[in-house]
Design a protein around this motif. Structure first.
Motif, mmCIF file in Angstrom:
data_model
loop_
_atom_site.group_PDB
_atom_site.id
_atom_site.type_symbol
_atom_site.label_atom_id
_atom_site.label_comp_id
_atom_site.label_asym_id
_atom_site.label_seq_id
_atom_site.Cartn_x
_atom_site.Cartn_y
_atom_site.Cartn_z
ATOM 1 N N TRP A 395 0.860 -1.198 0.000
ATOM 2 C CA TRP A 395 0.000 0.000 0.000
ATOM 3 C C TRP A 395 0.889 1.239 0.000
ATOM 4 C CZ3 TRP A 395 -5.336 -0.725 2.515
ATOM 5 C CH2 TRP A 395 -6.199 0.316 2.136
ATOM 6 N N ASN A 396 0.689 2.101 -0.983
ATOM 7 C CA ASN A 396 1.495 3.304 -1.118
ATOM 8 C C ASN A 396 1.134 4.289 -0.010
ATOM 9 O OD1 ASN A 396 2.724 5.765 -1.999
ATOM 10 N ND2 ASN A 396 2.681 5.023 -4.115
ATOM 11 N N SER A 397 2.133 4.669 0.798
ATOM 12 C CA SER A 397 1.879 5.571 1.924
ATOM 13 C C SER A 397 1.849 7.035 1.517
ATOM 14 C CB SER A 397 2.953 5.370 3.003
ATOM 15 O OG SER A 397 4.242 5.656 2.487
ATOM 16 N N THR A 400 -2.207 7.393 -1.362
ATOM 17 C CA THR A 400 -2.875 6.344 -0.592
ATOM 18 C C THR A 400 -3.959 5.600 -1.356
ATOM 19 O OG1 THR A 400 -4.391 8.008 0.325
ATOM 20 C CG2 THR A 400 -2.385 7.509 1.569
ATOM 21 N N VAL A 414 -0.481 -2.632 -10.444
ATOM 22 C CA VAL A 414 -0.764 -1.464 -9.622
ATOM 23 C C VAL A 414 -2.227 -1.103 -9.829
ATOM 24 C CG1 VAL A 414 -0.193 0.939 -9.126
ATOM 25 C CG2 VAL A 414 1.606 -0.649 -9.824
ATOM 26 N N GLU A 443 7.514 -3.353 -1.990
ATOM 27 C CA GLU A 443 7.414 -2.241 -1.040
ATOM 28 C C GLU A 443 7.627 -0.933 -1.786
ATOM 29 O OE1 GLU A 443 8.951 -2.448 3.209
ATOM 30 O OE2 GLU A 443 10.427 -1.109 2.321
ATOM 31 N N TRP A 444 6.738 0.037 -1.550
ATOM 32 C CA TRP A 444 6.876 1.360 -2.146
ATOM 33 C C TRP A 444 7.991 2.136 -1.463
ATOM 34 C CZ3 TRP A 444 4.088 2.799 -6.390
ATOM 35 C CH2 TRP A 444 2.952 2.050 -6.704
ATOM 36 N N HIS A 445 8.612 3.009 -2.234
ATOM 37 C CA HIS A 445 9.679 3.858 -1.703
ATOM 38 C C HIS A 445 9.095 4.792 -0.641
ATOM 39 C CE1 HIS A 445 13.007 6.721 -1.552
ATOM 40 N NE2 HIS A 445 13.736 5.868 -2.255
ATOM 41 N N GLU A 449 6.953 8.688 -4.485
ATOM 42 C CA GLU A 449 5.632 8.079 -4.650
ATOM 43 C C GLU A 449 5.526 7.150 -5.840
ATOM 44 O OE1 GLU A 449 3.611 11.793 -7.124
ATOM 45 O OE2 GLU A 449 3.303 11.604 -4.958
ATOM 46 N N SER A 450 6.420 7.253 -6.813
ATOM 47 C CA SER A 450 6.318 6.452 -8.034
ATOM 48 C C SER A 450 7.304 5.294 -8.084
ATOM 49 C CB SER A 450 6.530 7.338 -9.262
ATOM 50 O OG SER A 450 7.832 7.900 -9.257
ATOM 51 N N ILE A 452 8.999 1.733 -6.694
ATOM 52 C CA ILE A 452 8.613 0.543 -5.943
ATOM 53 C C ILE A 452 9.696 -0.506 -6.069
ATOM 54 C CG2 ILE A 452 7.326 -0.427 -7.893
ATOM 55 C CD1 ILE A 452 5.344 -1.578 -5.833
#
Length: 527
Positions: A395-397, A400, A414, A443-445, A449-450, A452
């Motif tokens: 899940w992108n923090s 969201t 995605v 895991e997202w960076h 935001e873009s 992974i």
């Protein structure tokens, strides 16, 4: 007058050697004349004998010689390798130091399926070398009683040096580091160039069974202002157990450890500890978990701490059950919230909503969204990967509404969560099928935001989804069997059966991976 001179004139004949060559008069020998009493020949036993030598003229220039040397080197230089190519008999992989700003590897006594970083007090967004990393790993030993969790502190992780070969003005090849010639480098760069020997400190805690998954509870500051009754409990829980680690055991138990004393020991050994506090010696560490839950019917892998509600945990097992953990003043209150028919492979809490989490299901390729306020049934269910298992989700923090999912067939996608729950079947925003092995983690960076991080059994991949491919080039590349997606920025391979990878939360773009062959800690040079 009128009479001819009696002086002899040359006959007009030219002395010619046996080979047909004209011989100069000064070099003519008397061997051709007949020896008489008046013309005796002198024989010198030390006479020099001259032999004709063949002179070879080399017409190649220095540039041609240099080109020949370069061609020989190019034929021996290793090239970039991708997992889709495979290794032929006799081929081996060698690390290219130019691809890494930093790279260190560690071979443990027993391999680990899972690990997690521990946040430290050394600062955020730090870039100066050498680095210090804290993490906790769980072993997979050959005997149940040999397993343990290990708290690791890796210090003096220095920059990877990259010497470059170049030619000087005299065409002599010298091995020189071009960075060393930059007189305008700052003092910080000089500090980074210090070559240190990495050091490792570790403390082992006993663990019953192999560790399927291990996760560190995030430490969060409580908001200012009046506190509710539940917040008071969380604050008390937070202060009494400020660094907790949860583990999924292959015997079906979930354990929670307090590793605060281990971290205090590391601070004391480095001289950074506050003497006003009490520190336990290494032998006095609590070797056993302070809480063990045996309510799951079988073992599992799904586990995640909430990033919004302190101390809240969700665990899922292979029988399809999801159990919810609520912190109390001393330990936890655990209840079975959901019962399904398929194995729960992964769980991710929402980065913004304290009651919402997502779960990945096996067998049917499902992604399900749950709300703890409605137990017993999922709120949304979407078949993201038909015909295969969904192994992991992320899940992108930062954005969201983005959720990533990785499947057993090597594809990962995605999704825009805003399209879930509608009558129309949602379509992924992006789908990648470059990997041919099961996706094992993603895991997202933490700050981009873009970007992974994705792993399969062959390698770890860094993708940047902000890169858009040219439509014509994309069509041509899709027709190739081994085409590389333009979004793929970095590929780290060479490990045996990679299982998990994480971004460090405080060191930009630092990645750590675990596999059957050990751990790798690195920073890609292009990030």
């Amino acid at each position: 007058m009128g009479k001819k001179s009696k002086r002899s004139r040359p006959s007009g004949k030219v002395a010619v050697s046996g080979s047909g060559k004209v011989i100069a008069p000064a070099l003519r020998r008397m061997d051709d004349e007949e020896e008489t009493l008046e013309n005796l020949k002198f024989q010198d036993p030390f006479e020099d004998v001259f032999e004709e030598e063949e002179i070879i003229v080399n017409n190649s220039s220095d540039e041609e010689e240099k080109q020949s040397v370069m061609e020989e080197k190019e034929s021996a230089v290793t090239r970039a390798w991708t997992p889709s190519e495979g290794l032929q008999p006799g081929q081996t992989l060698e690390i290219s130091t130019e691809a890494y700003t930093m790279h260190h590897s560690l071979t443990p006594e027993w391999p680990a399926l899972s690990f997690d970083f521990i946040r430290d007090s050394y600062g955020n967004a730090r870039t100066r070398f050498p680095h210090t990393v804290l993490c906790v790993v769980g072993t997979q030993a050959s005997k149940r009683e040999w397993n343990k969790i290990q708290v690791l502190k890796m210090t003096d992780l220095s920059r990877t040096h990259k010497p470059k070969l170049k030619y000087d003005n005299n065409n002599n090849e010298d091995c020189m580091d071009e960075d060393s010639e930059d007189d305008s480098s700052s003092d910080d760069d000089d500090d980074d160039a210090v070559d240190c020997d990495p050091a490792l400190e570790h403390i082992a805690l006993a663990h019953n069974g192999g560790v399927n998954r291990i996760r560190v509870m995030p430490n969060m500051m409580q908001p200012a202002g009046p506190a509710t009754a539940s917040t008071n409990k969380e604050q008390l829980f937070h202060h009494s157990n400020n660094q907790l680690v949860a583990t999924w055991s292959d015997v079906g138990h979930v354990n929670v450890y307090d590793i605060s004393s281990c971290l205090d020991h590391f601070e004391k050994s480095s001289g950074n500890f506050n003497n006003s506090s009490t520190v336990s010696s290494e032998s006095a560490h609590n070797k056993k978990p302070f809480f063990t839950y045996r309510g799951h019917p079988t073992e599992g892998y799904a586990m995640d701490w909430s990033k919004v509600s302190l101390g809240h945990l969700a665990t899922g097992d292979c029988a399809g059950q999801i159990h919810l953990w609520t912190p109390t003043e001393s330990n936890f209150s655990v209840s079975c919230g959901y019962v399904g028919s398929n194995s729960v492979e992964d769980i991710q809490w929402s980065p913004t909503e304290k009651t919402v989490f997502a779960a990945a299901s096996a067998s049917q390729g499902l992604i399900q969204i749950y709300d703890t306020r409605r137990q017993g049934k999922s709120m949304i269910s979407t078949q993201a990967h038909p015909g295969t298992d969904v192994n992991v989700i992320g899940w992108n923090s930062l954005v969201t509404n983005l959720l990533a999912s990785g499947a057993d067939d090597g594809t990962w996608s995605v999704w825009d969560l805003r399209t879930f729950g509608s009558n129309k079947k949602p379509e992924p925003l992006a789908r990648f099928s470059y990997s041919k092995k099961p996706i094992t983690s993603m895991e997202w960076h933490p700050t981009d935001e873009s970007m992974i991080l994705v792993t399969d059994e062959d390698a770890a991949y860094v993708y940047d989804l902000s890169i858009e491919a040219d439509p014509e080039e994309a069509v041509a590349e899709e027709q190739e069997e081994t085409h590389v997606p333009p979004q793929l920025l970095f590929l780290h391979c060479g490990s045996e059966s990679t299982k998990e990878a994480h971004w460090h939360p405080q060191i930009p773009s630092l990645v750590m991976t675990t596999s059957l062959s050990g751990f790798n800690v690195f920073i890609p040079s292009n990030l």
